[in-house]
Design a protein around this motif. Structure first.
Motif, PDB file in Angstrom:
ATOM      1  N   ASN A  93      39.748  49.584  -2.389  1.00 39.97           N
ATOM      2  CA  ASN A  93      38.727  48.539  -2.502  1.00 39.97           C
ATOM      3  C   ASN A  93      38.419  47.852  -1.182  1.00 39.97           C
ATOM      4  O   ASN A  93      37.518  47.014  -1.129  1.00 39.97           O
ATOM      5  N   LEU A  94      39.162  48.173  -0.120  1.00 44.63           N
ATOM      6  CA  LEU A  94      38.902  47.548   1.175  1.00 44.63           C
ATOM      7  C   LEU A  94      37.502  47.897   1.672  1.00 44.63           C
ATOM      8  O   LEU A  94      37.046  49.035   1.525  1.00 44.63           O
ATOM      9  N   GLN A  95      36.862  46.902   2.267  1.00 46.89           N
ATOM     10  CA  GLN A  95      35.559  47.110   2.883  1.00 46.89           C
ATOM     11  C   GLN A  95      35.727  46.992   4.396  1.00 46.89           C
ATOM     12  O   GLN A  95      36.665  46.370   4.881  1.00 46.89           O
ATOM     13  N   ASP A  98      37.387  43.919   6.396  1.00 46.68           N
ATOM     14  CA  ASP A  98      38.404  43.184   5.636  1.00 46.68           C
ATOM     15  C   ASP A  98      39.708  43.134   6.408  1.00 46.68           C
ATOM     16  O   ASP A  98      40.074  44.092   7.095  1.00 46.68           O
ATOM     17  N   ILE A 100      43.877  42.644   6.105  1.00 49.79           N
ATOM     18  CA  ILE A 100      44.957  42.822   5.149  1.00 49.79           C
ATOM     19  C   ILE A 100      46.293  42.716   5.873  1.00 49.79           C
ATOM     20  O   ILE A 100      46.399  43.105   7.036  1.00 49.79           O
ATOM     21  N   ARG A 109      42.778  45.105  10.416  1.00 43.20           N
ATOM     22  CA  ARG A 109      41.373  45.017  10.026  1.00 43.20           C
ATOM     23  C   ARG A 109      40.910  46.417   9.657  1.00 43.20           C
ATOM     24  O   ARG A 109      41.181  47.386  10.366  1.00 43.20           O
ATOM     25  N   CYS A 110      40.216  46.528   8.539  1.00 40.66           N
ATOM     26  CA  CYS A 110      39.726  47.826   8.076  1.00 40.66           C
ATOM     27  C   CYS A 110      38.537  48.251   8.933  1.00 40.66           C
ATOM     28  O   CYS A 110      37.529  47.551   9.004  1.00 40.66           O
ATOM     29  N   PRO A 113      36.649  52.346   5.693  1.00 38.95           N
ATOM     30  CA  PRO A 113      37.153  52.182   4.326  1.00 38.95           C
ATOM     31  C   PRO A 113      37.330  53.526   3.612  1.00 38.95           C
ATOM     32  O   PRO A 113      36.982  54.580   4.143  1.00 38.95           O
TER      33      PRO A 113
END
Length: 138
Positions: A93-95, A98, A100, A109-110, A113
């Motif tokens: 679900n990471l965009q 994002d 985390i 940082r993503c 994705p």
């Protein structure tokens, strides 16, 4: 997470030296904060996602660059390190953009994705300002 400790009593390895099993006992009264060696695991399911954890280091090794410095001497040859990892299925679900926190690893940082199971999610490490070990070729 944070439910206590397990004390590993036996480690089983295959002929190549890879760990295949751990046996132990629960110590739920043990402190997660004071335990020195920690292990993080995920269940072996088809839902795990592939990750590339990316760390960056300084391009220049010196704090101060002088006019006559040799670029080959002051340039850092190891400025990027990629580590393959597996992540929980919720990471699908990471965009892009994002942030985390990965337990015991830090903040990321993503950058790329989840697209499909064969293509890893790419995460960039976010420096926290603490001194770090320089990246190496390994």
């Amino acid at each position: 997470m944070d439910w206590g400790n397990a004390i590993v009593k036996e480690i089983t390895k295959d002929e190549d030296g890879r760990v295949t099993a751990l046996s132990g006992v629960l110590n739920l009264q043990g402190s997660v904060k004071t335990t020195k060696l920690k292990l993080t695991w995920l269940p072996e399911t088809n839902e795990l996602v592939k990750l590339i954890l990316t760390e960056f280091d300084y391009i220049i090794k010196e704090k101060k660059v002088e006019k006559n410095d040799d670029v080959d001497t002051i340039a850092n040859p190891y400025t990027k390190k990629e580590t393959l990892a597996l992540g929980d299925s919720n990471m699908r679900n990471l965009q892009r953009g994002d942030v985390i926190q990965l337990e015991r690893k830090g903040y990321y940082r993503c950058d790329v994705p989840f697209v499909k199971p064969s293509k890893p999610i790419v995460l960039f490490s976010i420096p926290d300002g603490r001194p770090h070990q320089p990246l190496s070729p390994n």
